[in-house]
Design a protein around this motif. Structure first.
Motif, PDB file in Angstrom:
ATOM      1  N   ILE A   1       3.741   1.695 128.688  1.00  0.00           N
ATOM      2  CA  ILE A   1       3.041   1.459 127.416  1.00  0.00           C
ATOM      3  C   ILE A   1       3.934   1.913 126.258  1.00  0.00           C
ATOM      4  O   ILE A   1       4.851   2.716 126.464  1.00  0.00           O
ATOM      5  N   ASN A   2       3.662   1.374 125.065  1.00  0.00           N
ATOM      6  CA  ASN A   2       4.471   1.748 123.897  1.00  0.00           C
ATOM      7  C   ASN A   2       4.005   3.115 123.358  1.00  0.00           C
ATOM      8  O   ASN A   2       2.949   3.616 123.762  1.00  0.00           O
ATOM      9  N   PRO A   3       4.781   3.720 122.454  1.00  0.00           N
ATOM     10  CA  PRO A   3       4.397   5.049 121.958  1.00  0.00           C
ATOM     11  C   PRO A   3       3.019   5.057 121.289  1.00  0.00           C
ATOM     12  O   PRO A   3       2.281   6.038 121.408  1.00  0.00           O
ATOM     13  N   ALA A   4       2.636   3.981 120.608  1.00  0.00           N
ATOM     14  CA  ALA A   4       1.345   3.954 119.921  1.00  0.00           C
ATOM     15  C   ALA A   4       0.182   3.746 120.899  1.00  0.00           C
ATOM     16  O   ALA A   4      -0.982   3.958 120.547  1.00  0.00           O
ATOM     17  N   GLY A   5       0.491   3.334 122.116  1.00  0.00           N
ATOM     18  CA  GLY A   5      -0.553   3.212 123.127  1.00  0.00           C
ATOM     19  C   GLY A   5      -1.359   1.921 123.063  1.00  0.00           C
ATOM     20  O   GLY A   5      -2.449   1.840 123.636  1.00  0.00           O
ATOM     21  N   ASN A   6      -0.843   0.885 122.395  1.00  0.00           N
ATOM     22  CA  ASN A   6      -1.606  -0.376 122.312  1.00  0.00           C
ATOM     23  C   ASN A   6      -0.874  -1.576 122.904  1.00  0.00           C
ATOM     24  O   ASN A   6      -1.413  -2.678 122.901  1.00  0.00           O
ATOM     25  N   VAL A   7       0.350  -1.369 123.407  1.00  0.00           N
ATOM     26  CA  VAL A   7       1.081  -2.478 124.041  1.00  0.00           C
ATOM     27  C   VAL A   7       1.409  -2.062 125.484  1.00  0.00           C
ATOM     28  O   VAL A   7       2.180  -1.127 125.703  1.00  0.00           O
ATOM     29  N   LEU A   8       0.768  -2.752 126.431  1.00  0.00           N
ATOM     30  CA  LEU A   8       0.969  -2.431 127.850  1.00  0.00           C
ATOM     31  C   LEU A   8       1.660  -3.606 128.535  1.00  0.00           C
ATOM     32  O   LEU A   8       1.235  -4.754 128.401  1.00  0.00           O
ATOM     33  N   GLY A   9       2.727  -3.320 129.263  1.00  0.00           N
ATOM     34  CA  GLY A   9       3.375  -4.328 130.099  1.00  0.00           C
ATOM     35  C   GLY A   9       3.276  -3.903 131.546  1.00  0.00           C
ATOM     36  O   GLY A   9       3.497  -2.730 131.860  1.00  0.00           O
ATOM     37  N   MET A  10       2.927  -4.840 132.417  1.00  0.00           N
ATOM     38  CA  MET A  10       2.823  -4.518 133.845  1.00  0.00           C
ATOM     39  C   MET A  10       3.177  -5.734 134.683  1.00  0.00           C
ATOM     40  O   MET A  10       2.891  -6.865 134.298  1.00  0.00           O
ATOM     41  N   MET A  11       3.857  -5.495 135.802  1.00  0.00           N
ATOM     42  CA  MET A  11       4.190  -6.606 136.695  1.00  0.00           C
ATOM     43  C   MET A  11       2.981  -7.067 137.517  1.00  0.00           C
ATOM     44  O   MET A  11       2.797  -8.266 137.711  1.00  0.00           O
TER      45      MET A  11
END
Lengths: 83, 230
Positions: B183-193
């Motif tokens: 996740i990004n530092p701000a906690g609103n962008v999550l990437g997952m395989m």
């Protein structure tokens, strides 16, 4: 016109599973002298003559052609001879 | 909550994502074509899996420059939840919204199977309905999910609890530190395989993925409720 030859390679620190598989195949074929295989990409660009060709190539390599997290790039700029 | 599912030429999990939100969550959802330039009016953005632009050059490399991407980056900056799954994760990496890059799977095979995922961080808006360290069953389907980042990035991810999911047990693709989602530092962008949208209904073999979408919805309801009452 300029022909730009771009070579993109994986950074030394990055494992290359494709290269490993090809090396294994070469060893299976008995080419035991092959000690490492690294696979990369070769891209040709045909570009208009301009003063900042190198600058433009750097930019497109950084932005699109290479992912500099895992890849390095180098290029050669040649005069394209019209036939 | 109104959700956008971005569709690129070559996306193939867009319909799974759509139905996870429409039928699984019961919320409003639209497909948004990659050539659009605005995501105004959407509360959540989903970037689905597939093979955008045939994975030419590198997975996600060309999609990253699609017409819709400035709007995705803007939505991320506005704090809207942005979820990238599989090819969506690869696009978020290429776009620089998340750090690192994907390499081919360690054993080169395209792997399509259901794996055990460990929830490392259940304090993100995507994971509140999971227990910390809970092991969930979610399918993977990728040839390039071997997450790579340098030592400094890994340290940063670990120290700030930004590794959200790891593979539990055998690591299927050779990813660094068994990483499956960050996740990004701000906690609103999550990437997952792994694909939570493919595990959103018990009929599909697992509904462990549905709670991820329910977590997003809960967070959205709480934040909009707080906005109305403050």
């Amino acid at each position: 016109m300029k022909k730009v030859k771009v070579y993109i390679t994986l950074k030394e620190s990055v494992l290359d599973p494709q290269g490993q598989a090809v090396m294994q195949s070469l060893h299976n074929m008995d080419y035991k002298d092959v000690k490492d295989v690294r696979i990369g990409k070769y891209i040709e660009l045909l570009m208009e003559d301009s003063a900042d060709v190198a600058e433009q190539v750097d930019t497109v390599c950084d932005k699109l052609l290479a992912n500099t997290v895992i890849e390095n790039y180098r290029y050669e700029i040649e005069e394209e001879v019209h036939s | 909550m109104k959700t956008a599912v971005i569709v690129f030429p070559g996306s193939n999990c867009d319909q799974d994502m759509y139905y996870a939100i429409k039928d699984g969550l019961g919320e409003e959802v639209d497909y948004v074509w990659h050539a659009e330039t605005s995501l105004d009016g959407y509360d959540a953005i989903m970037i689905p899996g597939g093979f955008s632009y045939g994975d030419y050059l590198r997975s996600g490399a060309i999609a990253r420059f699609a017409g819709i991407m400035p709007a995705v980056i803007k939505a991320a900056e506005q704090g809207k939840p942005v979820l990238g799954v599989c090819n969506g994760f690869q696009i978020l990496l290429e776009a620089g919204l998340l750090p690192g890059a994907m390499l081919k799977n360690k054993h080169l095979k395209f792997i399509c199977e259901t794996v055990n995922l460990k929830v490392e961080n259940n304090e993100t808006q995507f994971t509140t309905l999971y227990d910390k360290d809970e092991v969930i069953r979610i399918p993977i389907a990728h040839g390039e999910g071997n997450y790579f980042c340098d030592d400094a990035t890994l340290k940063e991810l670990e120290e700030n609890n930004r590794i959200v999911f790891t593979y539990s047990g055998e690591n299927p693709n050779g990813s660094r530190a068994d990483i499956a989602g960050i996740i990004n530092p701000a906690g609103n962008v999550l990437g997952m395989m792994p694909h939570p949208e493919r595990a959103a209904d018990a009929l599909l073999g697992s509904d462990d993925g549905l709670r991820l979408f329910q977590s997003i919805l809960n967070h959205w309801r709480e934040s909009t409720h707080a906005a109305y009452t403050s």
